[in-house]
Design an enzyme around this catalytic site. Sequence first.
Site, PDB file in Angstrom:
ATOM      1  N   ARG A  88     -20.943 -13.634   4.242  1.00 30.33           N
ATOM      2  CA  ARG A  88     -21.505 -14.172   2.990  1.00 30.33           C
ATOM      3  C   ARG A  88     -20.831 -15.496   2.707  1.00 30.33           C
ATOM      4  O   ARG A  88     -19.599 -15.584   2.727  1.00 30.33           O
ATOM      5  CB  ARG A  88     -21.271 -13.234   1.807  1.00 30.33           C
ATOM      6  CG  ARG A  88     -21.472 -13.958   0.483  1.00 30.33           C
ATOM      7  CD  ARG A  88     -21.499 -13.079  -0.721  1.00 30.33           C
ATOM      8  NE  ARG A  88     -22.736 -12.331  -0.787  1.00 30.33           N
ATOM      9  CZ  ARG A  88     -23.242 -11.834  -1.913  1.00 30.33           C
ATOM     10  NH1 ARG A  88     -22.623 -12.015  -3.055  1.00 30.33           N
ATOM     11  NH2 ARG A  88     -24.360 -11.148  -1.904  1.00 30.33           N
ATOM     12  N   HIS A  90     -31.253 -14.718   1.574  1.00 29.64           N
ATOM     13  CA  HIS A  90     -30.545 -13.463   1.249  1.00 29.64           C
ATOM     14  C   HIS A  90     -31.328 -12.294   1.874  1.00 29.64           C
ATOM     15  O   HIS A  90     -31.903 -11.444   1.177  1.00 29.64           O
ATOM     16  CB  HIS A  90     -30.435 -13.310  -0.272  1.00 29.64           C
ATOM     17  CG  HIS A  90     -29.432 -12.297  -0.712  1.00 29.64           C
ATOM     18  ND1 HIS A  90     -28.636 -11.572   0.171  1.00 29.64           N
ATOM     19  CD2 HIS A  90     -29.084 -11.855  -1.954  1.00 29.64           C
ATOM     20  CE1 HIS A  90     -27.853 -10.774  -0.521  1.00 29.64           C
ATOM     21  NE2 HIS A  90     -28.112 -10.903  -1.805  1.00 29.64           N
ATOM     22  N   GLN A  97     -30.907  -8.427   1.039  1.00 27.47           N
ATOM     23  CA  GLN A  97     -31.457  -8.090  -0.283  1.00 27.47           C
ATOM     24  C   GLN A  97     -32.926  -7.671  -0.165  1.00 27.47           C
ATOM     25  O   GLN A  97     -33.387  -6.739  -0.816  1.00 27.47           O
ATOM     26  CB  GLN A  97     -31.320  -9.324  -1.203  1.00 27.47           C
ATOM     27  CG  GLN A  97     -31.861  -9.118  -2.598  1.00 27.47           C
ATOM     28  CD  GLN A  97     -31.018  -8.164  -3.422  1.00 27.47           C
ATOM     29  OE1 GLN A  97     -29.811  -8.303  -3.484  1.00 27.47           O
ATOM     30  NE2 GLN A  97     -31.649  -7.188  -4.061  1.00 27.47           N
ATOM     31  N   ASP A 120     -33.950 -13.742 -11.074  1.00 27.75           N
ATOM     32  CA  ASP A 120     -32.563 -13.876 -10.613  1.00 27.75           C
ATOM     33  C   ASP A 120     -31.862 -14.811 -11.606  1.00 27.75           C
ATOM     34  O   ASP A 120     -32.519 -15.458 -12.436  1.00 27.75           O
ATOM     35  CB  ASP A 120     -32.572 -14.472  -9.179  1.00 27.75           C
ATOM     36  CG  ASP A 120     -31.189 -14.540  -8.533  1.00 27.75           C
ATOM     37  OD1 ASP A 120     -30.236 -13.964  -9.089  1.00 27.75           O
ATOM     38  OD2 ASP A 120     -31.071 -15.175  -7.461  1.00 27.75           O
ATOM     39  N   CYS A 147     -32.070  -8.866  -8.394  1.00 30.88           N
ATOM     40  CA  CYS A 147     -31.069  -8.591  -7.350  1.00 30.88           C
ATOM     41  C   CYS A 147     -29.699  -8.258  -7.948  1.00 30.88           C
ATOM     42  O   CYS A 147     -28.882  -7.612  -7.287  1.00 30.88           O
ATOM     43  CB  CYS A 147     -30.965  -9.777  -6.405  1.00 30.88           C
ATOM     44  SG  CYS A 147     -30.621 -11.319  -7.269  1.00 30.88           S
ATOM     45  N   ARG A 202     -29.428  -1.098  -1.603  1.00 34.84           N
ATOM     46  CA  ARG A 202     -28.702  -2.048  -0.741  1.00 34.84           C
ATOM     47  C   ARG A 202     -27.914  -1.261   0.308  1.00 34.84           C
ATOM     48  O   ARG A 202     -27.833  -1.644   1.468  1.00 34.84           O
ATOM     49  CB  ARG A 202     -27.726  -2.915  -1.565  1.00 34.84           C
ATOM     50  CG  ARG A 202     -28.355  -3.811  -2.626  1.00 34.84           C
ATOM     51  CD  ARG A 202     -29.263  -4.870  -2.028  1.00 34.84           C
ATOM     52  NE  ARG A 202     -28.648  -5.612  -0.955  1.00 34.84           N
ATOM     53  CZ  ARG A 202     -27.728  -6.570  -1.101  1.00 34.84           C
ATOM     54  NH1 ARG A 202     -27.347  -6.935  -2.315  1.00 34.84           N
ATOM     55  NH2 ARG A 202     -27.212  -7.193  -0.051  1.00 34.84           N
TER      56      ARG A 202
HETATM   57  N1  NVA Z   1     -29.080 -16.426  -6.289  1.00 37.35           N
HETATM   58  C1  NVA Z   1     -27.882 -15.669  -6.531  1.00 37.35           C
HETATM   59  C2  NVA Z   1     -27.987 -14.340  -5.885  1.00 37.35           C
HETATM   60  C3  NVA Z   1     -26.823 -13.416  -6.129  1.00 37.35           C
HETATM   61  C4  NVA Z   1     -26.987 -12.089  -5.451  1.00 37.35           C
HETATM   62  C5  NVA Z   1     -26.671 -16.423  -6.018  1.00 37.35           C
HETATM   63  O1  NVA Z   1     -26.755 -17.005  -4.925  1.00 37.35           O
HETATM   64  O2  NVA Z   1     -25.654 -16.468  -6.704  1.00 37.35           O
HETATM   65  N1   CP Z   2     -27.456  -8.720  -5.142  1.00 35.74           N
HETATM   66  C1   CP Z   2     -26.279  -9.025  -4.569  1.00 35.74           C
HETATM   67  O1   CP Z   2     -26.221  -9.578  -3.475  1.00 35.74           O
HETATM   68  O2   CP Z   2     -25.205  -8.676  -5.303  1.00 35.74           O
HETATM   69  P1   CP Z   2     -23.688  -9.096  -4.992  1.00 35.74           P
HETATM   70  O3   CP Z   2     -23.606 -10.582  -5.210  1.00 35.74           O
HETATM   71  O4   CP Z   2     -22.883  -8.316  -5.994  1.00 35.74           O
HETATM   72  O5   CP Z   2     -23.373  -8.739  -3.585  1.00 35.74           O
END
Ligand code: NVA
Ligand code: CP
Length: 333
Positions: free
Chosen positions: A108, A135, A138, A231, A272, A317
């Site tokens: 990540r 992502h 997800q 989101d 998400c 998830r």
């Molecule tokens: N768009 C958000 C998703 C978090 C799961 C981010 O990248 O922070």
């Molecule tokens: N939805 C998601 O990816 O959550 P986290 O950022 O907590 O992993």
Amino acid sequence: MLKDLSQKSFLKEVDFTKNELESIIELSEELKFKERHQLPHRYLNGKHLALLFEKQSTRTRSAFTVAATKMGAHVSYLGKNDLQLGKKESVQDTAVVLGSMFDGIAFRGFEQKTVEELAQYSNVPVWNGLTNEWHPTQMLADFLTIKEHFGTYEGKTVTFIGDGRNNVAHSLLVTSAILGVNVHIVSPKSLQPDEEVQKMALSISKTSGSEVVVTDNIQEGIYSSDVIYTDVWCSMGEEDQLEKRFELLKDYQVNQHLINLTGKNNTLFLHCLPAIHDLNTEMGQLCFEKFGVTCMEVTDDVFKSDYSKVFQQAENRMHTIKALLAITCGELF
Ligand code: NVA
Ligand code: CP
């Protein structure tokens, strides 16, 4: 019949066919059933997985950890301060070293290039747990949740409203197109999906039959939606955009009035997570001080409504990541 995806990395959805994505979703259903009925599924016995996280995470990190452990693997969490990644050691060298010790790597972070390079040089499956661009893990949970709710995602219309150029919106657009699900992205013009991503989805939709709509017109975009998805308005690393985003997106908030615009009576709400839906976070408090609001992208009543399945989606998830790990790295076939 499950597709054999042994040793294949999961970096972005466009690398996968409809059949392959559906194999992972079907296996998720099977593994969820096995877990509920305490049936054995230790497909990763004795494997070692590395979790490289440059950004924070609650669900993704937990899902990888629990999924892998329940299937018999051991995981090592390597946070951004634990590694030299990109600072004193190249991504390529890191990939070679980790690949010689671990059986798979979850990543990540910021750049898609990093996860692609890890996959190129590690010689083990690499799973994208979120980058600035995509992502994909997800999406597996999202389409499993839609399938569980409606019995199918075929013929459904999924609408994302909000920051249409973020990783989740991009992934939803392309995944829907691959699966033949109708997809609407409703965002102000300056926050609409990247042109390349729009082109990609449109081109895929020509063969899958999915309807792709990108619009800033809320009424037009929301009407006839089976699923409303949103989101956060500022993704990780974009917090300095808060004022600008609030001005651009305040009319695109998911509230009961917006849900009513679907014209449907069994709409599903997805997010998400994490979500800014009340004042119980520092971010929620900051938004109250700055803008006088008690929520951002979704109101608390919608978030907590009967048709909101955000916590089922979060649990999924784990089941979907289990399937992904088993099918790409486990002794399944
Ligand atoms: N768009 C958000 C998703 C978090 C799961 C981010 O990248 O922070
Ligand atoms: N939805 C998601 O990816 O959550 P986290 O950022 O907590 O992993």
